[in-house]
Design a protein around this motif. Structure first.
Motif, PDB file in Angstrom:
ATOM      1  N   GLY A  52      42.896  19.852  82.214  1.00 34.51           N
ATOM      2  CA  GLY A  52      42.762  18.476  81.771  1.00 34.51           C
ATOM      3  C   GLY A  52      41.963  17.725  82.836  1.00 34.51           C
ATOM      4  O   GLY A  52      41.529  18.315  83.832  1.00 34.51           O
ATOM      5  N   GLY A  53      41.775  16.438  82.648  1.00 35.53           N
ATOM      6  CA  GLY A  53      41.035  15.700  83.663  1.00 35.53           C
ATOM      7  C   GLY A  53      41.133  14.194  83.515  1.00 35.53           C
ATOM      8  O   GLY A  53      41.349  13.677  82.413  1.00 35.53           O
ATOM      9  N   PHE A  54      41.000  13.531  84.644  1.00 37.30           N
ATOM     10  CA  PHE A  54      40.948  12.075  84.711  1.00 37.30           C
ATOM     11  C   PHE A  54      39.666  11.680  85.418  1.00 37.30           C
ATOM     12  O   PHE A  54      39.153  12.425  86.260  1.00 37.30           O
ATOM     13  CB  PHE A  54      42.140  11.518  85.498  1.00 37.30           C
ATOM     14  N   LEU A  55      39.168  10.505  85.096  1.00 38.51           N
ATOM     15  CA  LEU A  55      37.970   9.970  85.730  1.00 38.51           C
ATOM     16  C   LEU A  55      38.264   8.547  86.173  1.00 38.51           C
ATOM     17  O   LEU A  55      38.688   7.717  85.355  1.00 38.51           O
ATOM     18  CB  LEU A  55      36.792   9.985  84.755  1.00 38.51           C
ATOM     19  N   ILE A  56      38.071   8.284  87.461  1.00 41.25           N
ATOM     20  CA  ILE A  56      38.238   6.936  88.001  1.00 41.25           C
ATOM     21  C   ILE A  56      36.841   6.372  88.219  1.00 41.25           C
ATOM     22  O   ILE A  56      36.001   7.010  88.846  1.00 41.25           O
ATOM     23  CB  ILE A  56      39.039   6.957  89.316  1.00 41.25           C
ATOM     24  N   ILE A  57      36.611   5.177  87.680  1.00 41.33           N
ATOM     25  CA  ILE A  57      35.284   4.553  87.711  1.00 41.33           C
ATOM     26  C   ILE A  57      35.360   3.251  88.492  1.00 41.33           C
ATOM     27  O   ILE A  57      36.289   2.454  88.304  1.00 41.33           O
ATOM     28  CB  ILE A  57      34.781   4.280  86.283  1.00 41.33           C
ATOM     29  N   ARG A  58      34.352   3.057  89.358  1.00 44.91           N
ATOM     30  CA  ARG A  58      34.265   1.835  90.144  1.00 44.91           C
ATOM     31  C   ARG A  58      33.064   1.020  89.695  1.00 44.91           C
ATOM     32  O   ARG A  58      31.984   1.561  89.479  1.00 44.91           O
ATOM     33  CB  ARG A  58      34.095   2.186  91.629  1.00 44.91           C
ATOM     34  N   THR A  59      33.243  -0.282  89.577  1.00 48.54           N
ATOM     35  CA  THR A  59      32.123  -1.208  89.420  1.00 48.54           C
ATOM     36  C   THR A  59      32.135  -2.094  90.657  1.00 48.54           C
ATOM     37  O   THR A  59      33.197  -2.377  91.210  1.00 48.54           O
ATOM     38  CB  THR A  59      32.248  -2.074  88.159  1.00 48.54           C
ATOM     39  N   GLY A  60      30.985  -2.499  91.098  1.00 45.55           N
ATOM     40  CA  GLY A  60      30.934  -3.345  92.283  1.00 45.55           C
ATOM     41  C   GLY A  60      30.341  -2.604  93.463  1.00 45.55           C
ATOM     42  O   GLY A  60      29.592  -1.643  93.301  1.00 45.55           O
ATOM     43  N   ASN A  61      30.709  -3.041  94.662  1.00 46.22           N
ATOM     44  CA  ASN A  61      30.068  -2.510  95.869  1.00 46.22           C
ATOM     45  C   ASN A  61      30.268  -1.005  96.027  1.00 46.22           C
ATOM     46  O   ASN A  61      31.117  -0.411  95.380  1.00 46.22           O
ATOM     47  CB  ASN A  61      30.519  -3.277  97.113  1.00 46.22           C
ATOM     48  N   ALA A  62      29.487  -0.423  96.906  1.00 44.88           N
ATOM     49  CA  ALA A  62      29.458   1.046  97.011  1.00 44.88           C
ATOM     50  C   ALA A  62      29.873   1.546  98.390  1.00 44.88           C
ATOM     51  O   ALA A  62      29.388   2.552  98.856  1.00 44.88           O
ATOM     52  CB  ALA A  62      28.065   1.553  96.670  1.00 44.88           C
ATOM     53  N   VAL A  63      30.794   0.849  99.042  1.00 38.96           N
ATOM     54  CA  VAL A  63      31.299   1.328 100.328  1.00 38.96           C
ATOM     55  C   VAL A  63      32.404   2.349 100.073  1.00 38.96           C
ATOM     56  O   VAL A  63      32.966   2.391  98.974  1.00 38.96           O
ATOM     57  CB  VAL A  63      31.826   0.148 101.191  1.00 38.96           C
ATOM     58  N   PRO A  64      32.731   3.186 101.056  1.00 44.79           N
ATOM     59  CA  PRO A  64      33.856   4.108 100.857  1.00 44.79           C
ATOM     60  C   PRO A  64      35.118   3.305 100.503  1.00 44.79           C
ATOM     61  O   PRO A  64      35.343   2.220 101.041  1.00 44.79           O
ATOM     62  CB  PRO A  64      34.011   4.792 102.213  1.00 44.79           C
ATOM     63  N   LEU A  65      35.922   3.841  99.596  1.00 44.19           N
ATOM     64  CA  LEU A  65      37.062   3.086  99.093  1.00 44.19           C
ATOM     65  C   LEU A  65      38.277   4.005  98.955  1.00 44.19           C
ATOM     66  O   LEU A  65      38.209   5.039  98.297  1.00 44.19           O
ATOM     67  CB  LEU A  65      36.707   2.492  97.726  1.00 44.19           C
ATOM     68  N   THR A  66      39.371   3.627  99.593  1.00 43.43           N
ATOM     69  CA  THR A  66      40.629   4.354  99.441  1.00 43.43           C
ATOM     70  C   THR A  66      41.356   3.797  98.223  1.00 43.43           C
ATOM     71  O   THR A  66      41.590   2.591  98.131  1.00 43.43           O
ATOM     72  CB  THR A  66      41.504   4.216 100.695  1.00 43.43           C
ATOM     73  N   ILE A  67      41.687   4.679  97.285  1.00 45.41           N
ATOM     74  CA  ILE A  67      42.309   4.302  96.017  1.00 45.41           C
ATOM     75  C   ILE A  67      43.735   4.840  95.997  1.00 45.41           C
ATOM     76  O   ILE A  67      43.964   6.036  96.198  1.00 45.41           O
ATOM     77  CB  ILE A  67      41.517   4.878  94.835  1.00 45.41           C
ATOM     78  N   ASN A  68      44.685   3.961  95.748  1.00 39.54           N
ATOM     79  CA  ASN A  68      46.087   4.362  95.666  1.00 39.54           C
ATOM     80  C   ASN A  68      46.423   4.819  94.250  1.00 39.54           C
ATOM     81  O   ASN A  68      45.988   4.210  93.274  1.00 39.54           O
ATOM     82  CB  ASN A  68      46.993   3.197  96.073  1.00 39.54           C
ATOM     83  N   LEU A  69      47.197   5.900  94.175  1.00 39.06           N
ATOM     84  CA  LEU A  69      47.556   6.508  92.894  1.00 39.06           C
ATOM     85  C   LEU A  69      49.065   6.610  92.750  1.00 39.06           C
ATOM     86  O   LEU A  69      49.787   6.650  93.752  1.00 39.06           O
ATOM     87  CB  LEU A  69      46.975   7.924  92.797  1.00 39.06           C
ATOM     88  N   ALA A  70      49.524   6.699  91.517  1.00 39.83           N
ATOM     89  CA  ALA A  70      50.924   6.987  91.228  1.00 39.83           C
ATOM     90  C   ALA A  70      50.958   8.026  90.110  1.00 39.83           C
ATOM     91  O   ALA A  70      50.197   7.941  89.157  1.00 39.83           O
ATOM     92  CB  ALA A  70      51.658   5.715  90.800  1.00 39.83           C
ATOM     93  N   ARG A  71      51.815   9.028  90.278  1.00 38.37           N
ATOM     94  CA  ARG A  71      51.987  10.081  89.273  1.00 38.37           C
ATOM     95  C   ARG A  71      53.353   9.930  88.625  1.00 38.37           C
ATOM     96  O   ARG A  71      54.330   9.619  89.284  1.00 38.37           O
ATOM     97  CB  ARG A  71      51.958  11.463  89.937  1.00 38.37           C
ATOM     98  N   SER A  72      53.396  10.211  87.330  1.00 39.91           N
ATOM     99  CA  SER A  72      54.678  10.246  86.626  1.00 39.91           C
ATOM    100  C   SER A  72      54.502  11.140  85.410  1.00 39.91           C
ATOM    101  O   SER A  72      53.483  11.801  85.257  1.00 39.91           O
ATOM    102  CB  SER A  72      55.130   8.828  86.250  1.00 39.91           C
ATOM    103  N   GLY A  73      55.505  11.150  84.553  1.00 38.18           N
ATOM    104  CA  GLY A  73      55.462  11.989  83.366  1.00 38.18           C
ATOM    105  C   GLY A  73      56.526  13.062  83.436  1.00 38.18           C
ATOM    106  O   GLY A  73      57.231  13.215  84.432  1.00 38.18           O
ATOM    107  N   SER A  74      56.627  13.838  82.374  1.00 34.77           N
ATOM    108  CA  SER A  74      57.672  14.867  82.305  1.00 34.77           C
ATOM    109  C   SER A  74      57.270  16.189  82.949  1.00 34.77           C
ATOM    110  O   SER A  74      58.133  16.998  83.271  1.00 34.77           O
ATOM    111  CB  SER A  74      58.073  15.091  80.847  1.00 34.77           C
ATOM    112  N   ALA A  75      55.980  16.417  83.158  1.00 36.18           N
ATOM    113  CA  ALA A  75      55.532  17.646  83.845  1.00 36.18           C
ATOM    114  C   ALA A  75      55.766  17.476  85.358  1.00 36.18           C
ATOM    115  O   ALA A  75      55.692  16.367  85.882  1.00 36.18           O
ATOM    116  CB  ALA A  75      54.056  17.903  83.559  1.00 36.18           C
ATOM    117  N   THR A  76      56.022  18.575  86.040  1.00 35.64           N
ATOM    118  CA  THR A  76      56.335  18.541  87.473  1.00 35.64           C
ATOM    119  C   THR A  76      55.137  18.996  88.292  1.00 35.64           C
ATOM    120  O   THR A  76      54.601  20.090  88.070  1.00 35.64           O
ATOM    121  CB  THR A  76      57.541  19.457  87.776  1.00 35.64           C
TER     122      THR A  76
END
Length: 143
Positions: free
Chosen positions: A47-71
Motif C-alpha cells: 500500500g502507500g501514502f503520499l504527503i504533499i507540501r505546498t509553500g516553501n522548499a526548506v527541509p521540513l520535519t513532519i510529525n506523524l501518528a499511526r493507528s488502526g487495527s493492524a499492528t
C-alpha cells in the motif's frame, strides 16, 4: 514658543495589518489504499501514502501518528525509499526542494487467517507547517 504635537483622534490611531501566512501546508493521500498478504513465495501487495507540501522548499520535519487495527511490525511496516522506519519513529523529514514524500506500506506475511485490518496514517501538528483543509489522515486496508 514650545513645539506642539497634535494627537490624532481615535479613528486615526487604529491601523489594520493583514498577515500573509507563508508556512507550507501539508496534505496526505492514500495513493494505494489496498494492500494484501499473498501466498508463500510471492511478494505482498504494498500500500502507500503520499504527503504533499505546498509553500516553501526548506527541509521540513513532519510529525506523524499511526493507528488502526493492524499492528506495526507484525502486520506491516513503513518504508521511505526502501528504508524501513523504526516502530518508534514518529516524524520524517521532507528534504529541501522536494514537494512530496512517498511512504510505502510493506505487508508482512504471516500464517494467520485474519479479517481485513486498517492502517491509519495521520499528519500531526508541528513547527513550521500547517495542515491543509482536507482531512489530515488516510486509511489503507490490509486484506
Amino acid at each position: 514658543m514650545p513645539s506642539r504635537v497634535s494627537r490624532p483622534s481615535a479613528p486615526e490611531r487604529s491601523v489594520t495589518v493583514t498577515l500573509a501566512d507563508n508556512e507550507p501546508r501539508l496534505s496526505i493521500l492514500a495513493n494505494d489504499a489496498a494492500a494484501a498478504e499473498t501466498s508463500t513465495n510471492q511478494q505482498p501487495n504494498r500500500g502507500g501514502f503520499l504527503i504533499i507540501r505546498t509553500g516553501n522548499a526548506v527541509p521540513l520535519t513532519i510529525n506523524l501518528a499511526r493507528s488502526g487495527s493492524a499492528t506495526y511490525g507484525v502486520d506491516y511496516r513503513f518504508e521511505i525509499a526502501s528504508v524501513p522506519l523504526p516502530a518508534n519513529q514518529r516524524s520524517i523529514t521532507l528534504p529541501q526542494n522536494e514537494s512530496a514524500i512517498s511512504i510505502s506500506v510493506v505487508i508482512l506475511n504471516d500464517a494467520l487467517v485474519e479479517n481485513a485490518e486498517s492502517i491509519i496514517l495521520s499528519l500531526a501538528s508541528g513547527v513550521g507547517y500547517g495542515l491543509s483543509d482536507v482531512p489530515a489522515q488516510r486509511t489503507a486496508t490490509v486484506s
